[in-house]
Design a protein around this motif. Structure first.
Motif, PDB file in Angstrom:
ATOM      1  N   UNK A  38       0.649  -1.362  -0.144  1.00  0.00           N
ATOM      2  CA  UNK A  38       0.071   0.044   0.119  1.00  0.00           C
ATOM      3  C   UNK A  38       0.853   1.188   0.113  1.00  0.00           C
ATOM      4  N   UNK A  39       0.425   2.204  -0.734  1.00  0.00           N
ATOM      5  CA  UNK A  39       1.112   3.376  -0.861  1.00  0.00           C
ATOM      6  C   UNK A  39       0.635   4.478  -0.227  1.00  0.00           C
ATOM      7  N   UNK A  40       1.201   5.626   0.258  1.00  0.00           N
ATOM      8  CA  UNK A  40       0.675   6.921   0.718  1.00  0.00           C
ATOM      9  C   UNK A  40       0.611   7.958  -0.201  1.00  0.00           C
ATOM     10  N   UNK A  41      -0.162   8.231  -0.762  1.00  0.00           N
ATOM     11  CA  UNK A  41      -0.248   9.132  -1.967  1.00  0.00           C
ATOM     12  C   UNK A  41      -0.219  10.580  -1.540  1.00  0.00           C
ATOM     13  N   UNK A  63       5.221   7.271  -1.153  1.00  0.00           N
ATOM     14  CA  UNK A  63       6.008   6.589  -0.298  1.00  0.00           C
ATOM     15  C   UNK A  63       4.884   5.463   0.204  1.00  0.00           C
ATOM     16  N   UNK A  64       5.763   4.468   0.726  1.00  0.00           N
ATOM     17  CA  UNK A  64       5.082   3.155   1.116  1.00  0.00           C
ATOM     18  C   UNK A  64       4.205   3.707   2.552  1.00  0.00           C
ATOM     19  N   UNK A  65       3.336   2.983   2.686  1.00  0.00           N
ATOM     20  CA  UNK A  65       2.509   3.505   4.123  1.00  0.00           C
ATOM     21  C   UNK A  65       3.362   2.575   5.084  1.00  0.00           C
ATOM     22  N   UNK A  66       3.404   3.074   6.147  1.00  0.00           N
ATOM     23  CA  UNK A  66       3.932   2.683   7.501  1.00  0.00           C
ATOM     24  C   UNK A  66       3.025   1.649   8.101  1.00  0.00           C
ATOM     25  N   UNK A  67       3.655   0.663   8.695  1.00  0.00           N
ATOM     26  CA  UNK A  67       2.725  -0.180   9.264  1.00  0.00           C
ATOM     27  C   UNK A  67       2.412   0.378  10.861  1.00  0.00           C
ATOM     28  N   UNK A  68       1.419  -0.270  11.395  1.00  0.00           N
ATOM     29  CA  UNK A  68       1.235   0.223  12.924  1.00  0.00           C
ATOM     30  C   UNK A  68       2.516   0.192  13.701  1.00  0.00           C
ATOM     31  N   UNK A  73       6.654   2.974  16.734  1.00  0.00           N
ATOM     32  CA  UNK A  73       8.059   3.145  17.015  1.00  0.00           C
ATOM     33  C   UNK A  73       8.576   4.437  16.835  1.00  0.00           C
ATOM     34  N   UNK A  74       8.041   5.015  15.583  1.00  0.00           N
ATOM     35  CA  UNK A  74       8.334   6.544  15.350  1.00  0.00           C
ATOM     36  C   UNK A  74       7.838   7.450  16.321  1.00  0.00           C
TER      37      UNK A  74
END
Length: 81
Positions: A38-41, A63-68, A73-74
Motif C-alpha cells: 500500500x502506498x501513501x499518496x 511513499x509506502x504506507x507505514x505499518x502500525x 516506534x516513530x
C-alpha cells in the motif's frame, strides 16, 4: 546546487529548498507498477531530479504506507512482537 541531493527527499522539503533559492521547478509524477504494497499518496518523495535550461524537474512517487508497529516506534512507543 547539486540536484542529486533531492533524490530520496520528501517532495514538500525539496520544493521549499527550490523556492528559497528562487529556482524554477516542475513536478512530474510516476507510480509503481506493483500494487502489492500500500502506498501513501499524501507523502510523495523525489526519485529523480534533472535540470534543463535552468529548470529543475522532480520526478516523484508515493511513499509506502507505514505499518502500525512502525508508526508506534516513530512516536517513541515500544514494538511488541
Amino acid at each position: 546546487m547539486d540536484i542529486r541531493n533531492f533524490i530520496g527527499m520528501p517532495l514538500r522539503y525539496a520544493i521549499s529548498v527550490l523556492q528559497e533559492k528562487n529556482v524554477p521547478y516542475e513536478v512530474e509524477h510516476t507510480t509503481a507498477r506493483s500494487r502489492f504494497f500500500p502506498r501513501d499518496e499524501e507523502d510523495p518523495y523525489v526519485v529523480r531530479a534533472r535540470e534543463r535550461d535552468g529548470v529543475v524537474y522532480l520526478l516523484v512517487n508515493a511513499n509506502l504506507k507505514k505499518s502500525e508497529s512502525v508508526n508506534r516506534m516513530l512516536q517513541g512507543g515500544e514494538v511488541q512482537e
